[in-house]
Design an enzyme around this catalytic site. Sequence first.
Site, mmCIF file in Angstrom:
data_model
loop_
_atom_site.group_PDB
_atom_site.id
_atom_site.type_symbol
_atom_site.label_atom_id
_atom_site.label_comp_id
_atom_site.label_asym_id
_atom_site.label_seq_id
_atom_site.Cartn_x
_atom_site.Cartn_y
_atom_site.Cartn_z
ATOM 1 N N GLY A 1 0.809 -1.208 0.000
ATOM 2 C CA GLY A 1 0.000 0.000 0.000
ATOM 3 C C GLY A 1 0.839 1.253 0.000
ATOM 4 O O GLY A 1 2.004 1.241 -0.391
ATOM 5 N N HIS B 1 2.263 4.883 -4.940
ATOM 6 C CA HIS B 1 2.808 6.072 -5.603
ATOM 7 C C HIS B 1 3.122 5.714 -7.053
ATOM 8 O O HIS B 1 2.857 4.582 -7.506
ATOM 9 C CB HIS B 1 4.049 6.578 -4.864
ATOM 10 C CG HIS B 1 5.084 5.519 -4.586
ATOM 11 N ND1 HIS B 1 5.816 4.915 -5.584
ATOM 12 C CD2 HIS B 1 5.498 4.958 -3.423
ATOM 13 C CE1 HIS B 1 6.648 4.033 -5.056
ATOM 14 N NE2 HIS B 1 6.465 4.027 -3.751
ATOM 15 N N GLY C 1 5.776 5.012 -8.521
ATOM 16 C CA GLY C 1 6.676 3.876 -8.682
ATOM 17 C C GLY C 1 5.910 2.565 -8.805
ATOM 18 O O GLY C 1 6.224 1.718 -9.642
ATOM 19 N N HIS C 2 4.879 2.409 -7.977
ATOM 20 C CA HIS C 2 4.028 1.219 -8.089
ATOM 21 C C HIS C 2 3.322 1.186 -9.443
ATOM 22 O O HIS C 2 3.228 0.142 -10.091
ATOM 23 C CB HIS C 2 2.979 1.198 -6.973
ATOM 24 C CG HIS C 2 3.540 1.039 -5.602
ATOM 25 N ND1 HIS C 2 3.570 2.071 -4.694
ATOM 26 C CD2 HIS C 2 4.100 -0.027 -4.979
ATOM 27 C CE1 HIS C 2 4.106 1.640 -3.561
ATOM 28 N NE2 HIS C 2 4.437 0.376 -3.700
ATOM 29 N N GLN D 1 7.825 -9.115 8.070
ATOM 30 C CA GLN D 1 9.062 -8.588 7.493
ATOM 31 C C GLN D 1 9.511 -7.290 8.161
ATOM 32 O O GLN D 1 10.444 -6.639 7.698
ATOM 33 C CB GLN D 1 8.933 -8.401 5.982
ATOM 34 C CG GLN D 1 7.969 -7.336 5.525
ATOM 35 C CD GLN D 1 7.734 -7.393 4.023
ATOM 36 O OE1 GLN D 1 7.102 -8.333 3.516
ATOM 37 N NE2 GLN D 1 8.241 -6.405 3.290
ATOM 38 N N GLY E 1 10.105 -3.713 -8.286
ATOM 39 C CA GLY E 1 10.987 -2.602 -8.582
ATOM 40 C C GLY E 1 12.433 -2.892 -8.212
ATOM 41 O O GLY E 1 12.721 -3.574 -7.222
ATOM 42 N N LYS F 1 14.462 -0.789 -7.014
ATOM 43 C CA LYS F 1 14.892 -0.040 -5.830
ATOM 44 C C LYS F 1 15.232 -1.012 -4.706
ATOM 45 O O LYS F 1 16.232 -0.851 -4.011
ATOM 46 C CB LYS F 1 13.817 0.945 -5.372
ATOM 47 C CG LYS F 1 14.220 1.754 -4.139
ATOM 48 C CD LYS F 1 13.162 2.747 -3.736
ATOM 49 C CE LYS F 1 11.968 2.075 -3.100
ATOM 50 N NZ LYS F 1 12.292 1.458 -1.786
ATOM 51 N N ARG G 1 7.941 5.292 2.184
ATOM 52 C CA ARG G 1 8.508 5.945 3.363
ATOM 53 C C ARG G 1 8.721 7.437 3.138
ATOM 54 O O ARG G 1 8.797 8.202 4.103
ATOM 55 C CB ARG G 1 9.830 5.276 3.743
ATOM 56 C CG ARG G 1 9.671 3.840 4.193
ATOM 57 C CD ARG G 1 11.018 3.185 4.445
ATOM 58 N NE ARG G 1 10.861 1.760 4.717
ATOM 59 C CZ ARG G 1 10.716 1.243 5.925
ATOM 60 N NH1 ARG G 1 10.683 2.036 6.966
ATOM 61 N NH2 ARG G 1 10.596 -0.057 6.092
#
Length: 282
Positions: A31, A34, A36-37, A61, A149, A151, A189
């Site tokens: 969730g 943004h 990027g998703h 996690q 991603g 990242k 974040r």
Amino acid sequence: MEVLKSKKILQDFIERQKEMGKKIGFAPTMGALHDGHLSLYKLAREENDLVVSSIFVNPTQFNNAEDLEKYPRDINRDILILEKSGLVDAVYIPEVTDIYPEKTESRHYDFDGLENEMEGKSRPGHFDGVGTVVEELFLQVKPDSAYFGEKDFQQLAIIRKMTEKKKLPIKIIGVPIFRAENGLALSSRNQRLDKDRREASKIIYETLKKVNEWFRVLTVPEIKQRVQEVFDNQRGMQLEYFLIADEKTLKETDFFYKDRSFRAFIVVVVDGVRLIDNIHLD
């Protein structure tokens, strides 16, 4: 867009789609969506008949309860973003019991040592949590392809290894890092930083780009020293770690070998928010 709020509803939906012979692309998330998703779903849309998202903040996690508690959650906002994008056909929003029917704990995995590098050194058990939730989601959604991603490059490598070892018939696709205009890698974040601090954090990517230049002419210890000096001079930023690693094994290197591919990894804590980034070294 279908909103699927239980494992049973998801399974009925997937079964109908499989009967129609549809190729399914899937990207799981926690969730706080943004752009990027959305870049994951854009590629999935191009390559599949049906695109499925999931939203589940996976408790196993997180290494500390405070980080889990602070993780941004706004399910209605996320659903609206997916609907407006026009990229996603269905979103799966499971309950904890749909993923962990008995106890909320991770299975143990052997990722051939990938789990012991970088993030694994400071976050014990983290990648067992990742492996557990992703494997369970794969078994429930039954995608043909899954998108992650770059990242979270170590996570991508871990998921590839898990898929290979479990012999799951799923193609794992890494999607390039999606960045804000100032170069900061988009992350859920980031929402915990104000506008000024997000702007200041562009120094992270600017430094990685310099590393890509330095590694042609400097030694690894010299590069590490320069990176440390950059963040010693930044207010409210702490360099947690910077390293250069073999892209295949993720093991840190202190020398550049011509026959290997390398990637620089960095973690910076900005006003208490942990930001990660990486770059392939050309």
